[in-house]
Design a protein around this motif. Sequence first.
Motif, PDB file in Angstrom:
ATOM      1  N   SER A  15       0.550  -1.284  -0.051  1.00 45.91           N
ATOM      2  CA  SER A  15       0.324   0.201   0.246  1.00 45.91           C
ATOM      3  C   SER A  15       0.748   0.992  -0.224  1.00 45.91           C
ATOM      4  O   SER A  15       0.296   2.563  -0.360  1.00 45.91           O
ATOM      5  CB  SER A  15      -0.974   0.011   1.345  1.00 45.91           C
ATOM      6  OG  SER A  15      -0.366   0.115   2.362  1.00 45.91           O
ATOM      7  N   GLY A  16       2.513   1.184   0.184  1.00 43.23           N
ATOM      8  CA  GLY A  16       3.178   2.181  -0.093  1.00 43.23           C
ATOM      9  C   GLY A  16       3.099   2.361  -1.666  1.00 43.23           C
ATOM     10  O   GLY A  16       2.439   1.660  -2.386  1.00 43.23           O
ATOM     11  N   GLN A  17       3.783   3.628  -1.586  1.00 49.85           N
ATOM     12  CA  GLN A  17       4.189   4.556  -2.766  1.00 49.85           C
ATOM     13  C   GLN A  17       5.009   2.919  -3.934  1.00 49.85           C
ATOM     14  O   GLN A  17       4.539   2.771  -4.611  1.00 49.85           O
ATOM     15  CB  GLN A  17       4.790   5.703  -2.748  1.00 49.85           C
ATOM     16  CG  GLN A  17       3.804   6.307  -2.138  1.00 49.85           C
ATOM     17  CD  GLN A  17       5.549   7.851  -2.245  1.00 49.85           C
ATOM     18  OE1 GLN A  17       6.341   8.128  -1.560  1.00 49.85           O
ATOM     19  NE2 GLN A  17       4.331   8.903  -3.190  1.00 49.85           N
ATOM     20  N   ALA A  36      -0.663  -9.271  -2.013  1.00 54.83           N
ATOM     21  CA  ALA A  36       0.172  -7.524  -1.698  1.00 54.83           C
ATOM     22  C   ALA A  36      -0.176  -7.893  -0.398  1.00 54.83           C
ATOM     23  O   ALA A  36      -1.530  -7.690   0.580  1.00 54.83           O
ATOM     24  CB  ALA A  36      -1.320  -6.734  -2.106  1.00 54.83           C
ATOM     25  N   GLY A  37       0.086  -7.848   0.097  1.00 57.17           N
ATOM     26  CA  GLY A  37       1.174  -7.389   1.803  1.00 57.17           C
ATOM     27  C   GLY A  37       0.746  -6.387   2.149  1.00 57.17           C
ATOM     28  O   GLY A  37       1.525  -5.464   1.460  1.00 57.17           O
ATOM     29  N   THR A  38       0.125  -6.050   3.149  1.00 54.59           N
ATOM     30  CA  THR A  38       0.302  -4.228   4.010  1.00 54.59           C
ATOM     31  C   THR A  38      -0.532  -4.729   5.426  1.00 54.59           C
ATOM     32  O   THR A  38      -1.327  -5.356   5.403  1.00 54.59           O
ATOM     33  CB  THR A  38      -1.038  -3.790   3.453  1.00 54.59           C
ATOM     34  OG1 THR A  38      -0.906  -2.276   3.462  1.00 54.59           O
ATOM     35  CG2 THR A  38      -2.554  -4.175   2.890  1.00 54.59           C
ATOM     36  N   ARG A  39      -0.381  -3.894   5.888  1.00 58.30           N
ATOM     37  CA  ARG A  39      -0.843  -3.573   7.609  1.00 58.30           C
ATOM     38  C   ARG A  39      -2.081  -3.203   7.600  1.00 58.30           C
ATOM     39  O   ARG A  39      -2.710  -3.701   8.296  1.00 58.30           O
ATOM     40  CB  ARG A  39       0.685  -3.070   8.478  1.00 58.30           C
ATOM     41  CG  ARG A  39       1.222  -3.038   8.419  1.00 58.30           C
ATOM     42  CD  ARG A  39       2.389  -2.168   9.410  1.00 58.30           C
ATOM     43  NE  ARG A  39       2.039  -0.889   8.760  1.00 58.30           N
ATOM     44  CZ  ARG A  39       3.465   0.365   8.788  1.00 58.30           C
ATOM     45  NH1 ARG A  39       3.478  -0.240   9.966  1.00 58.30           N
ATOM     46  NH2 ARG A  39       3.438   1.179   7.697  1.00 58.30           N
ATOM     47  N   ASP A  40      -2.420  -2.393   6.387  1.00 59.67           N
ATOM     48  CA  ASP A  40      -4.150  -2.465   6.137  1.00 59.67           C
ATOM     49  C   ASP A  40      -4.948  -2.697   5.128  1.00 59.67           C
ATOM     50  O   ASP A  40      -4.589  -2.310   3.898  1.00 59.67           O
ATOM     51  CB  ASP A  40      -3.894  -0.658   6.499  1.00 59.67           C
ATOM     52  CG  ASP A  40      -5.344  -0.147   6.839  1.00 59.67           C
ATOM     53  OD1 ASP A  40      -6.456  -0.847   6.737  1.00 59.67           O
ATOM     54  OD2 ASP A  40      -5.486   1.406   6.988  1.00 59.67           O
ATOM     55  N   PRO A  41      -5.048  -3.921   4.526  1.00 59.12           N
ATOM     56  CA  PRO A  41      -5.462  -4.155   4.016  1.00 59.12           C
ATOM     57  C   PRO A  41      -6.761  -3.156   3.841  1.00 59.12           C
ATOM     58  O   PRO A  41      -6.770  -3.116   2.126  1.00 59.12           O
ATOM     59  CB  PRO A  41      -6.586  -5.854   4.423  1.00 59.12           C
ATOM     60  CG  PRO A  41      -5.352  -5.885   5.428  1.00 59.12           C
ATOM     61  CD  PRO A  41      -5.738  -4.655   6.070  1.00 59.12           C
ATOM     62  N   ALA A  42      -8.107  -2.475   4.077  1.00 62.49           N
ATOM     63  CA  ALA A  42      -8.439  -2.022   3.202  1.00 62.49           C
ATOM     64  C   ALA A  42      -7.570  -0.823   2.107  1.00 62.49           C
ATOM     65  O   ALA A  42      -8.631   0.017   1.618  1.00 62.49           O
ATOM     66  CB  ALA A  42      -9.168  -0.675   4.873  1.00 62.49           C
ATOM     67  N   LYS A  43      -6.852  -0.092   2.956  1.00 56.09           N
ATOM     68  CA  LYS A  43      -6.394   0.600   1.593  1.00 56.09           C
ATOM     69  C   LYS A  43      -5.861  -0.387   0.393  1.00 56.09           C
ATOM     70  O   LYS A  43      -5.900   0.237  -0.804  1.00 56.09           O
ATOM     71  CB  LYS A  43      -4.873   0.779   2.047  1.00 56.09           C
ATOM     72  CG  LYS A  43      -5.000   1.689   3.346  1.00 56.09           C
ATOM     73  CD  LYS A  43      -3.779   1.837   3.821  1.00 56.09           C
ATOM     74  CE  LYS A  43      -3.468   3.040   5.094  1.00 56.09           C
ATOM     75  NZ  LYS A  43      -1.899   3.471   5.412  1.00 56.09           N
ATOM     76  N   LEU A  44      -6.128  -1.748   0.204  1.00 58.46           N
ATOM     77  CA  LEU A  44      -5.824  -2.707  -1.033  1.00 58.46           C
ATOM     78  C   LEU A  44      -7.253  -3.230  -1.448  1.00 58.46           C
ATOM     79  O   LEU A  44      -7.310  -4.421  -2.611  1.00 58.46           O
ATOM     80  CB  LEU A  44      -4.841  -3.244  -1.104  1.00 58.46           C
ATOM     81  CG  LEU A  44      -3.612  -2.652  -0.742  1.00 58.46           C
ATOM     82  CD1 LEU A  44      -2.130  -3.700  -0.437  1.00 58.46           C
ATOM     83  CD2 LEU A  44      -2.677  -1.825  -1.746  1.00 58.46           C
TER      84      LEU A  44
END
Length: 293
Positions: A15-17, A36-44
């Motif tokens: 979810s980063g740039q 895609a891995g992220t601390r905040d899945p809602a962003k993706l």
Amino acid sequence: MADFKNSTLLVTGASGQFGRLAVEELLARGATKLIAGTRDPAKLADLVARGVEVRQLDFDDKASLAAGFAGIERVLLISTDAVGNRVAQHKNAVEAAKAAGVKHVVYTSAPNPRPNPGTGVSPEHYWTEVAIAAAGLDFTFLRNHIYAEISLRGAAPAIGSGQLYDATNGGGRSYVTRADAARTAAGALLTAQGQAIFDVTGPVAVTQAELAAEFAKASGKPVARVGLSGEQLRGGLIAAGLPEGMADVMVAFDVDAADGYHAVVTDTVEQFSGRKPETLTAFLEANRAALVG
């Protein structure tokens, strides 16, 4: 050239740039099992509709790492933004990768990483590279040189004051755009094999005097490069309100440029992305509004 587009691929920090650019490139190049891995899945959430699996991934949470790395064959490990705590976070990820049976790790490193004191964030990248190699995994270390985007941060004060301060002693920097670096990382994830290290650079090394000239050209105002010692630059940055730790990082980066570590020029971007890297001149022209706005 190998083709791993049908392998199970994981991009951390998606979810980063940088991560988002890499995901988009992987999709464009036909990756079929992309996670895609992220601390905040809602962003993706938008990626799910495009066939991307999104997993919650927190480098400070070993349980989330174990679940996030399950079934992964190849991973793009994007260095986190937790300066000062990155080694511990990255080691957690490497341990999870090894336990999950990951075959290849692509890691976004930095120029000439080494453990020497006083070298800014360099030791964090050095010890991460050591951890990956020690885990017995195949790897591709992409030593990304300074992003062209960072040049924009110094534009306004330089144009406003007419002076661009640095401690590079005239050393050049091979600025590379974040998009070129991300496309390179995606290409490495899709094709790289074995164990190798690459510098990811722009097409030419640019001095700070040349950067000052670019700022002057874009703004129509005179901008002169002013060379300082590392201590002088550190004092000026702290006087301007920058925290001491960040001032130390920036000074160390300039000293590395003075020592020639940032002037390396390679064809890595073209090798892995299939495109020639964008020049700093072209990048600044495309972002002229950010310079003069």
